[in-house]
Enzyme design. Sequence first.
Site, mmCIF file in Angstrom:
data_model
loop_
_atom_site.group_PDB
_atom_site.id
_atom_site.type_symbol
_atom_site.label_atom_id
_atom_site.label_comp_id
_atom_site.label_asym_id
_atom_site.label_seq_id
_atom_site.Cartn_x
_atom_site.Cartn_y
_atom_site.Cartn_z
ATOM 1 N N ASP A 275 -46.642 3.598 19.907
ATOM 2 C CA ASP A 275 -47.047 3.682 21.309
ATOM 3 C C ASP A 275 -45.914 3.244 22.245
ATOM 4 O O ASP A 275 -45.196 2.282 21.968
ATOM 5 C CB ASP A 275 -48.277 2.797 21.513
ATOM 6 N N HIS A 276 -45.791 3.949 23.344
ATOM 7 C CA HIS A 276 -44.828 3.597 24.404
ATOM 8 C C HIS A 276 -43.410 3.367 23.862
ATOM 9 O O HIS A 276 -42.786 2.343 24.144
ATOM 10 C CB HIS A 276 -45.323 2.370 25.188
ATOM 11 N N GLU B 72 -46.924 12.605 22.222
ATOM 12 C CA GLU B 72 -47.641 12.442 23.481
ATOM 13 C C GLU B 72 -46.638 12.015 24.548
ATOM 14 O O GLU B 72 -45.665 11.308 24.246
ATOM 15 C CB GLU B 72 -48.723 11.373 23.341
ATOM 16 N N LYS C 32 -56.483 -3.604 33.223
ATOM 17 C CA LYS C 32 -56.694 -4.033 31.855
ATOM 18 C C LYS C 32 -58.019 -4.780 31.700
ATOM 19 O O LYS C 32 -58.370 -5.625 32.508
ATOM 20 C CB LYS C 32 -55.552 -4.952 31.409
#
Length: 514
Positions: free
Chosen positions: A180-181, A295, A337
């Site tokens: 991710d990221h 992605e 968040k």
Amino acid sequence: MSLTPIIEKLKNAPRSGNQPLLVELSKNETLQIYPKSIHQIDGAYFFIARRNETKYLFISRTRDSRAAFSQFEGKELPTVSTLSCCPLHHQNAAALREFFDFTRPVLLGLENSFGLGDRLGLANPAHLRAIADTPWRAILAQQSIRELERTERTADEVMDAATWAVFQEDYQKGFGADADHVKTTEHIDRMMQAGFTFFTLDPSAYVVNEAAQLPDGELSDRMNALPWDVLADTPESLLARFEAKTFRLTEDFEIHPTVDEIRRALVKYGAVIAHAANLYRHLENNYRYRPLEVELSVDETDSPTTPFEHFLVANELKRLGVKLVSLAPRFVGDFEKGIDFKGDLVLFQKEYIKHVKIAEALGPYKISIHSGSDKFSVYQAIGALRTGRVHVKTAGTSYLEALRTIAAKDPELFGEILDFARRRYDIDKATYHVSAKLEQVPAAQDCAVEDFLRLFDDTNARQVLHVTFGSILTHKDITLKPVLKNRILQTLEKHEEAHYENLERHFRRHIEPF
């Protein structure tokens, strides 16, 4: 003694859950076996069980099959010489992946999927119980470089936790693994080495958030200064492709940008497109024969991604040969968040439909919902549409459910966590989108035990606890031993079923609206 009849009985017995079952090996030796974890291969049984409250992989084999499983590290039990007790470490997880295909990550493609980040390495079995009988696909090994650094975990540890979970729960539908990221080629290499298959490219550092306010002269300068060699284009050519054009994506949806919109969108996202293309080329050039899907994340920006901006980014990446499985826009409203959506849900739904239509026309690819934890009103809005492909990404909410379990089972420990989180919040919130007011979160000494559980329904407390996870998990004493992390893990392991029940109930709330 021979374990085979006992194991076969456990394996074939009807069951609805996977609570460990007690097996007595001798007067002084018992195991608690997870029945769904029993798997047979090459004449041997593999299963996960607790021995003295610690989980191990056990291999029950015949004497002449010892060499076939020599890559597993473990010791034979003195009470059963053909039973090996193997620690749940990296070497044994890697060996398990060689023997059992379903313990390795796979590509999920365009199927609707849920990202289930697990910052403690204990939540994935419960994630699987929540998702197992739904049409959703699970991405278990999901961790960003930022999260790895803040938790001091390795990519291998994240992957191994997913492997042990799918083996324990006998989840054979296939799971994804999301690096991710990732922001650099070094990040990609690190995660690829650990076997990740899904790469979320994050070029957010290249977004020009002030593009909408730039004066005309500076806008032109910024546009001309873009890396046109990487974009394989010129400013004149790009403007000619979009200026005075109408792009009909569906019968009821057209995009016809003005020249000013084109220029400002290009300055805002031009370097993003270039950096994403460079990261993608690194994957293509170095890992062409490895299973992978990509992605793009543009959600961490100051202003929403307009439909035309989405169209421009996706169209130019497609022209450059970048194939996406999903894209995460920055939606209207606030995706803070640990709490529900803040904003106009009707407007969100209208804009979401446009993003879906762009994704269908230029892909197809999924629309990805980042900061997806606890966005229950958004799930209702998307679920009501019954259209498009979606990926939802969560992580912090699982950590909060772990803390909820601790608040119920060890209030003293939770009080220490709460006070430490309050001290760290103003520092740790800097890189997160939150709005909690610290003065609204009570200190432990001002709470009765029953008040602790009510904090998980309070938006301020949820965010304070949510964003301080790294500090909590890495706080060390003078001997460099974790002060809180080990106690957190021990409490959750002691009260495993309560932890699993909280997670399963919570993630059912996430999944059911769709």
